[in-house]
Design an enzyme around this catalytic site. Structure first.
Site, PDB file in Angstrom:
ATOM      1  N   ASP A 199      58.169  64.214  78.130  1.00  0.00           N
ATOM      2  CA  ASP A 199      57.618  63.093  77.352  1.00  0.00           C
ATOM      3  C   ASP A 199      58.255  61.756  77.756  1.00  0.00           C
ATOM      4  OD1 ASP A 199      55.985  61.945  75.471  1.00  0.00           O
ATOM      5  OD2 ASP A 199      57.344  62.322  73.791  1.00  0.00           O
TER       6      ASP A 199
ATOM      7  N   GLY B  75      54.563  57.095  79.497  1.00  0.00           N
ATOM      8  CA  GLY B  75      53.883  55.846  79.134  1.00  0.00           C
ATOM      9  C   GLY B  75      54.891  54.747  78.834  1.00  0.00           C
ATOM     10  N   ARG B  76      55.903  55.085  78.027  1.00  0.00           N
ATOM     11  CA  ARG B  76      56.914  54.084  77.672  1.00  0.00           C
ATOM     12  C   ARG B  76      57.700  53.639  78.895  1.00  0.00           C
ATOM     13  NH1 ARG B  76      59.335  57.550  72.983  1.00  0.00           N
ATOM     14  NH2 ARG B  76      57.840  59.012  73.869  1.00  0.00           N
TER      15      ARG B  76
ATOM     16  N   ASN C 203      46.297  65.918  73.254  1.00  0.00           N
ATOM     17  CA  ASN C 203      46.214  64.849  74.258  1.00  0.00           C
ATOM     18  C   ASN C 203      44.773  64.515  74.648  1.00  0.00           C
ATOM     19  OD1 ASN C 203      49.284  65.839  75.971  1.00  0.00           O
ATOM     20  ND2 ASN C 203      49.000  64.287  74.411  1.00  0.00           N
TER      21      ASN C 203
HETATM   22  C1  IPE Z   1      53.808  66.183  73.889  1.00  0.00           C
HETATM   23  O1  IPE Z   1      53.920  64.810  74.037  1.00  0.00           O
HETATM   24  C2  IPE Z   1      52.859  66.755  74.895  1.00  0.00           C
HETATM   25  C3  IPE Z   1      53.274  66.669  76.283  1.00  0.00           C
HETATM   26  C4  IPE Z   1      54.420  66.218  76.741  1.00  0.00           C
HETATM   27  C5  IPE Z   1      52.318  67.167  77.230  1.00  0.00           C
HETATM   28  P1  IPE Z   1      53.057  63.790  73.163  1.00  0.00           P
HETATM   29  O2  IPE Z   1      53.430  62.424  73.603  1.00  0.00           O
HETATM   30  O3  IPE Z   1      51.629  64.164  73.230  1.00  0.00           O
HETATM   31  O4  IPE Z   1      53.586  64.089  71.690  1.00  0.00           O
HETATM   32  P2  IPE Z   1      53.603  63.195  70.380  1.00  0.00           P
HETATM   33  O5  IPE Z   1      52.217  62.672  70.200  1.00  0.00           O
HETATM   34  O6  IPE Z   1      54.584  62.109  70.609  1.00  0.00           O
HETATM   35  O7  IPE Z   1      54.042  64.124  69.296  1.00  0.00           O
HETATM   36  C1  IPE Z   2      54.110  62.544  78.491  1.00  0.00           C
HETATM   37  O1  IPE Z   2      54.284  61.165  78.437  1.00  0.00           O
HETATM   38  C2  IPE Z   2      52.918  62.950  79.320  1.00  0.00           C
HETATM   39  C3  IPE Z   2      51.801  63.491  78.542  1.00  0.00           C
HETATM   40  C4  IPE Z   2      51.769  63.681  77.259  1.00  0.00           C
HETATM   41  C5  IPE Z   2      50.634  63.883  79.290  1.00  0.00           C
HETATM   42  P1  IPE Z   2      53.467  60.266  77.420  1.00  0.00           P
HETATM   43  O2  IPE Z   2      52.187  59.871  78.046  1.00  0.00           O
HETATM   44  O3  IPE Z   2      53.337  60.948  76.096  1.00  0.00           O
HETATM   45  O4  IPE Z   2      54.418  59.013  77.291  1.00  0.00           O
HETATM   46  P2  IPE Z   2      54.826  58.247  75.977  1.00  0.00           P
HETATM   47  O5  IPE Z   2      55.361  59.270  75.022  1.00  0.00           O
HETATM   48  O6  IPE Z   2      53.594  57.583  75.461  1.00  0.00           O
HETATM   49  O7  IPE Z   2      55.870  57.278  76.424  1.00  0.00           O
HETATM   50 MG    MG Z   3      54.480  60.983  74.428  1.00  0.00          MG
END
Ligand code: IPE
Ligand code: IPE
Ligand code: MG
Length: 241
Positions: free
Chosen positions: A12, A15-16, A60
């Site tokens: 995780d 994005g950030r 997702n």
């Molecule tokens: C969990 O991360 C799923 C994956 C890493 C694939 P998310 O970013 O979807 O989880 P939440 O929404 O913060 O709980």
């Molecule tokens: C994890 O990173 C990847 C997936 C869930 C596919 P995120 O996309 O959830 O990144 P953040 O949590 O928004 O930073």
């Molecule tokens: Mg995330």
């Protein structure tokens, strides 16, 4: 304490990580895929028998369409490119989750990678794709109920062991260690049943910044834990238990 037989990672923070650099979220996913590759190799090298990576959750799908489409293309390209390396590292690839919900090209790549590596005898790499643990538990319950309905199974035959054997992670054992990056301290529908007695490790590191050194530190932390499984220390110090 021996090294974990089954490690699960909630990758995780992509994005950030990108947003902190003023870049689109997709940039973080690209870097995240590179980190996944390194972590897979490191785990295989360290003799981890089963590694489950949470790559895409059932929830997702609710993200903006463009991001979902990008992730699907990225995952497809990644698997295609990595098949050779998986073979070279003797890694057997499998998938848990609702594969039927993936785009057609992606399903083909997934199937090809599974077939190409099915003879591999090293680490089992499990990608959780379109995966949700609650959905998995419901699907297992339905499969067992159907067997009862068809007279193939008695209700009294259903126990924890049979239930586990019908989960998609079978034959991987229960999760020993669950790691989540990005500072969130939640499980987000990942391996709920399988993590009943897992050690949980949350790190603030965003997934694209995660590396082998930190992984080794986490394994060292795992080795220092006393896992009692509901019993008391003295029982665990006796080799007969
Ligand atoms: C969990 O991360 C799923 C994956 C890493 C694939 P998310 O970013 O979807 O989880 P939440 O929404 O913060 O709980
Ligand atoms: C994890 O990173 C990847 C997936 C869930 C596919 P995120 O996309 O959830 O990144 P953040 O949590 O928004 O930073
Ligand atoms: Mg995330």
């Amino acid at each position: 304490m021996t090294k974990p037989k089954h490690v699960g990672i909630i990758m995780d923070g992509n994005g950030r990580w990108a947003q902190l650099r003023g870049r689109p979220r997709t940039f973080g996913h690209i870097k995240g895929a590179r980190v996944a590759k390194k972590v897979i190799s490191a785990c295989a090298e360290m003799g981890i028998e089963n590694l489950t990576l949470y790559a895409f959750s059932t929830e997702n799908w609710l993200r903006p369409e463009q991001e979902v489409a990008f992730l699907m293309r990225l995952l497809g390209r990644y698997l295609k490119r990595e098949t050779e390396n998986l073979l070279a590292e003797n890694i057997r690839f499998s998938v848990i989750g609702n594969v039927a919900s993936l785009p057609k090209e992606m399903r083909t790549v997934v199937q090809d990678t599974i077939s190409a590596t099915q003879h591999c005898t090293g680490m089992r790499l499990i990608f959780a794709l379109s995966y949700g643990s609650r959905q998995e538990i419901v699907a297992t319950t339905k499969a067992l109920a159907l067997k009862v309905q068809n007279g193939e199974l008695e209700v009294s035959d259903i126990d924890e062991s049979l239930f586990s054997m019908n989960l998609s992670t079978h034959p991987a054992p229960d999760l020993d260690l669950m790691i989540r990056t990005s500072g969130e301290q939640r499980v987000s529908n990942f391996l709920l049943w399988q993590s009943a007695y897992s050690e949980l490790y949350f790190t603030r590191t965003l997934w694209p910044d995660f590396n082998r050194t930190e992984l080794e530190q986490i394994f060292a932390y795992f080795l220092s834990r006393e896992r009692r499984f509901g019993q008391v220390t003295e029982q665990y110090e006796q080799p007969s238990h």
